[in-house]
Design a protein around this motif. Structure first.
Motif, PDB file in Angstrom:
ATOM      1  N   PHE A   1       0.446  -1.450   0.063  1.00 56.73           N
ATOM      2  CA  PHE A   1      -0.050  -0.115   0.174  1.00 56.73           C
ATOM      3  C   PHE A   1       1.015   1.165  -0.216  1.00 56.73           C
ATOM      4  O   PHE A   1       0.410   2.140  -0.577  1.00 56.73           O
ATOM      5  CB  PHE A   1      -1.000  -0.356   1.292  1.00 56.73           C
ATOM      6  N   GLY A   2       2.200   1.064   0.594  1.00 63.62           N
ATOM      7  CA  GLY A   2       2.499   2.499   0.639  1.00 63.62           C
ATOM      8  C   GLY A   2       3.273   2.322  -0.289  1.00 63.62           C
ATOM      9  O   GLY A   2       3.874   3.578  -0.779  1.00 63.62           O
ATOM     10  N   PHE A   3       4.283   1.441  -1.392  1.00 60.41           N
ATOM     11  CA  PHE A   3       4.381   1.521  -2.424  1.00 60.41           C
ATOM     12  C   PHE A   3       4.157   2.574  -3.329  1.00 60.41           C
ATOM     13  O   PHE A   3       4.028   3.146  -3.584  1.00 60.41           O
ATOM     14  CB  PHE A   3       5.231   0.067  -2.674  1.00 60.41           C
ATOM     15  N   LYS A   4       2.302   2.054  -3.848  1.00 61.53           N
ATOM     16  CA  LYS A   4       1.392   1.725  -4.133  1.00 61.53           C
ATOM     17  C   LYS A   4       1.061   4.088  -4.613  1.00 61.53           C
ATOM     18  O   LYS A   4       0.935   4.653  -4.904  1.00 61.53           O
ATOM     19  CB  LYS A   4       0.399   1.227  -4.604  1.00 61.53           C
ATOM     20  N   ASN A   5       1.084   4.154  -2.797  1.00 64.83           N
ATOM     21  CA  ASN A   5       0.490   5.312  -2.935  1.00 64.83           C
ATOM     22  C   ASN A   5       1.147   6.778  -1.924  1.00 64.83           C
ATOM     23  O   ASN A   5       0.775   7.554  -1.690  1.00 64.83           O
ATOM     24  CB  ASN A   5      -1.035   5.317  -1.719  1.00 64.83           C
ATOM     25  N   ASN A   6       2.346   6.564  -1.830  1.00 65.36           N
ATOM     26  CA  ASN A   6       3.106   7.743  -1.356  1.00 65.36           C
ATOM     27  C   ASN A   6       4.793   7.415  -2.070  1.00 65.36           C
ATOM     28  O   ASN A   6       5.708   6.590  -1.865  1.00 65.36           O
ATOM     29  CB  ASN A   6       3.394   6.805   0.181  1.00 65.36           C
TER      30      ASN A   6
ATOM     31  N   GLU B   1       0.913  11.621  10.294  1.00 68.86           N
ATOM     32  CA  GLU B   1       0.796  12.538   8.771  1.00 68.86           C
ATOM     33  C   GLU B   1       1.516  11.371   7.558  1.00 68.86           C
ATOM     34  O   GLU B   1       1.772  11.614   6.524  1.00 68.86           O
ATOM     35  CB  GLU B   1       1.507  13.554   8.268  1.00 68.86           C
ATOM     36  N   ALA B   2       2.905  10.905   8.129  1.00 66.93           N
ATOM     37  CA  ALA B   2       3.249   9.532   7.505  1.00 66.93           C
ATOM     38  C   ALA B   2       3.132   8.382   6.936  1.00 66.93           C
ATOM     39  O   ALA B   2       3.513   7.771   6.006  1.00 66.93           O
ATOM     40  CB  ALA B   2       4.732   9.491   8.691  1.00 66.93           C
ATOM     41  N   LEU B   3       2.184   7.897   8.301  1.00 70.89           N
ATOM     42  CA  LEU B   3       1.760   6.565   7.981  1.00 70.89           C
ATOM     43  C   LEU B   3       0.204   6.717   9.093  1.00 70.89           C
ATOM     44  O   LEU B   3       0.070   6.550   9.731  1.00 70.89           O
ATOM     45  CB  LEU B   3       2.378   5.681   8.782  1.00 70.89           C
TER      46      LEU B   3
ATOM     47  N   HIS C   1       4.049  11.266  13.735  1.00 68.66           N
ATOM     48  CA  HIS C   1       5.058   9.474  13.254  1.00 68.66           C
ATOM     49  C   HIS C   1       5.679   9.491  14.384  1.00 68.66           C
ATOM     50  O   HIS C   1       6.908  10.365  14.579  1.00 68.66           O
ATOM     51  CB  HIS C   1       5.453   9.998  11.730  1.00 68.66           C
ATOM     52  N   ALA C   2       5.835   7.781  14.962  1.00 72.84           N
ATOM     53  CA  ALA C   2       7.484   7.529  15.675  1.00 72.84           C
ATOM     54  C   ALA C   2       7.128   8.874  16.951  1.00 72.84           C
ATOM     55  O   ALA C   2       8.422   8.794  17.130  1.00 72.84           O
ATOM     56  CB  ALA C   2       8.319   7.850  14.770  1.00 72.84           C
TER      57      ALA C   2
END
Length: 136
Positions: A14-19, A68-70, A100-101
């Motif tokens: 999902f992260g690869f495709k959307n960010n 906002e990152a994940l 984030h984190a």
């Protein structure tokens, strides 16, 4: 066994495709492996390998609601729900006002207390098993 994750990227596909930032990072991390990049990162994506994760471990996910990152809904919450459905011992804590984190910044955050308590328990068990003579 304890697995504690702070704002985890649970679905690498999902992260690869959307960010585009995630895509660049993931490609640089996994480009050396043979095969299609989506197939490769799927092998390292918790949401896609739930059935391969240890069932005897205790899992706890922490995620900031201002991440906002994940996005926590697409990552930690989704992984929590899928693992819970499959009978894993898992909890999820949404840390209000955290990005984030950043869930371990203040001592009043439940994540820090939980982690310290869990590691203290494990250390105490190891200490009694192996008769260590030093303090934490």
């Amino acid at each position: 066994e304890i697995c504690i994750a702070n704002c985890p990227n649970c679905d690498l596909v999902f992260g690869f495709k959307n960010n585009h930032n995630h895509a660049r990072t993931l490609y640089s991390a996994f480009h050396y492996e043979d095969g299609d990049i989506l197939d490769v990162i799927k092998k390292y994506s918790p949401i896609h390998i739930i059935d391969e994760l240890p069932k005897n471990a205790e899992y706890h996910l922490f995620h900031g609601d201002n991440d906002e990152a994940l996005n926590y809904t697409a990552n930690s919450k989704r992984l929590y729900e899928k693992m819970k459905e499959k009978g894993f011992d898992i909890t999820f804590t949404l840390c209000k006002g955290r990005s984030h984190a950043k869930v371990l910044i203040d001592s009043d955050i439940p994540a820090k207390e939980y982690i310290l308590k869990k590691f203290k328990i494990q250390y105490d068990e190891l200490e009694s098993e192996f008769e260590f003579n030093h303090t934490v």
